[in-house]
Design a protein around this motif. Structure first.
Motif: not given
Length: 408
Positions: A326-335
């Motif tokens: 979800l973080l990634t699809t929002e524009g952050g970077i998943g770990c």
């Protein structure tokens, strides 16, 4: 009951993700405590959580801290060692769900002081549509005598940036983040140093920046940043977020920035370059290797929190494979590795799987309690280099003297 308070690194993808995760967590676990999430700029976040003891005195239950600060925070006893919580109830696939380079920096004196939240090492972000354009390739070869490819050396970087610099079209060769916040210019200096074979440490593990590679690094950086024929004029006032936005809005051909700002180009509404971006390793000097810098963000729990169990339960929830995606699809970077290799994510962000490659070359900053103060000194030094004519050698000598005063 008191409010549950979270100190958030100010960045809209972080803010929206955290709100969605908290809402989902409350529904799933029948939690009805009121939450207050306060977005803070870098400097304010550090002040609020560590300098003013906000994590220690219970003002904040959870905070986003980056790995530059975690050594300091653990030493100050501001953040909770999560070892006993993890032993009782580990996060899903912990630790094998993460690349080793995202697990080291929060391990301090056999304690674990946070869980990976957001990542994305530094890389070269570029407009592949410009680099692949037949007319651009032809013109470039006529002008410079070699094929147009993403630059392998710093000399090529300067040439390509000047080639693509077209102010009339609101397109600049490259964009930097030169706002003096103790971070971006420090990182840029380190990258310049490392890609020339230099180091921040001497053989006794003490910080030493007064040497030839550092002079070369500072010389090149002050020249490129002031090169009006190559660089976005807004760079002087940009932090990494603003520089990332300028790139996403199509105002630059290249940027040296965090991987997250490349992936942002594919997912945010403001992006004018969706599908036209790629990333690669940083340029380097001919006889030396490329390098990247790995600074990542952690979820941490304050030692003063009255809601430590609830905070940990939320951290476990916020670091599941679904939450990371979800973080990634929002524009952050998943770990998580699962996010890096997720087919759906790679369909949207075709270079996402390259994170593994960046991590293989990623170096980290020295772990020492004085690092935040050293970073401020380096930041001031780079700013002076950009704004004055004082020779790099002199600036490095002065800064080294000031660094040594911190340890005496």
């Amino acid at each position: 009951m008191e409010k549950f308070r979270i100190a958030v690194r100010k960045f809209s993808p972080f803010e929206s993700t955290l709100q969605k995760l908290w809402d989902a967590f409350c529904v799933k676990n029948n939690v009805n405590i009121e939450v207050e999430m306060i977005p803070l700029e870098l400097h304010d976040l550090y002040e609020e959580t560590i300098t003013h003891n906000g994590l220690k005195n219970g003002k904040w239950d959870i905070a986003h801290l980056n790995t530059d600060w975690i050594f300091d925070a653990a030493n100050e006893k501001a953040v909770l060692d999560l070892t006993s919580f993890i032993n009782q109830n580990p996060p899903q696939d912990y630790p094998q769900g993460w690349h080793q380079s995202l697990l080291n920096l929060q391990q301090i004196n056999s304690g674990t002081y946070g869980l990976p939240f957001h990542d994305g090492p530094e890389c070269l972000i570029y407009r592949k549509d410009l680099f692949e354009d037949a007319a651009e390739k032809e013109n470039f070869k006529k002008q410079f005598g070699y094929e147009l490819f993403p630059p392998k050396t710093w000399e090529q970087f300067t040439q390509i940036a000047s080639f693509f610099n077209r102010p009339a079209a609101n397109l600049y060769g490259c964009v930097f983040a030169n706002f003096p916040d103790g971070h971006n210019m420090v990182f840029d200096f380190c990258l310049q140093l490392w890609t020339r074979g230099g180091s921040l440490l001497n053989d006794k593990n003490q910080i030493l920046i007064n040497h030839n590679q550092a002079v070369e690094a500072l010389d090149y950086y002050r020249n490129i940043v002031n090169n009006k024929k190559a660089v976005h004029p807004g760079s002087k006032n940009f932090g990494s977020v603003e520089a990332g936005m300028a790139f996403a809005e199509g105002q630059a051909a290249m940027a040296i920035n965090w991987f997250g700002f490349a992936s942002m180009c594919e997912v945010i509404d403001e992006s004018k370059v969706k599908g036209r971006v790629d990333i690669t390793q940083l340029p380097h000097n001919p006889n030396h290797n490329t390098a990247s810098l790995n600074v990542y963000w952690l979820y941490t729990i304050g030692t003063g929190s009255k809601n430590q169990q609830l905070a940990y339960d939320f951290l476990r929830f916020a670091t599941t494979p679904e939450s990371d995606k979800l973080l990634t699809t929002e524009g952050g970077i998943g770990c998580r590795k699962s996010t890096w290799n997720d087919p759906e994510i790679n369909k949207t962000i075709p270079y996402y799987h390259k994170l593994e490659m960046l991590h293989e070359n990623a170096l980290t900053l020295p772990q020492t309690p004085i690092w935040p103060k050293v970073a401020e000194l380096i930041d001031q030094m780079v700013l002076k280099a950009i704004e004055t004519e004082i020779p790099s050698k002199t600036l490095l000598e002065e800064t080294q003297e000031n660094i040594e005063k911190l340890t005496n």
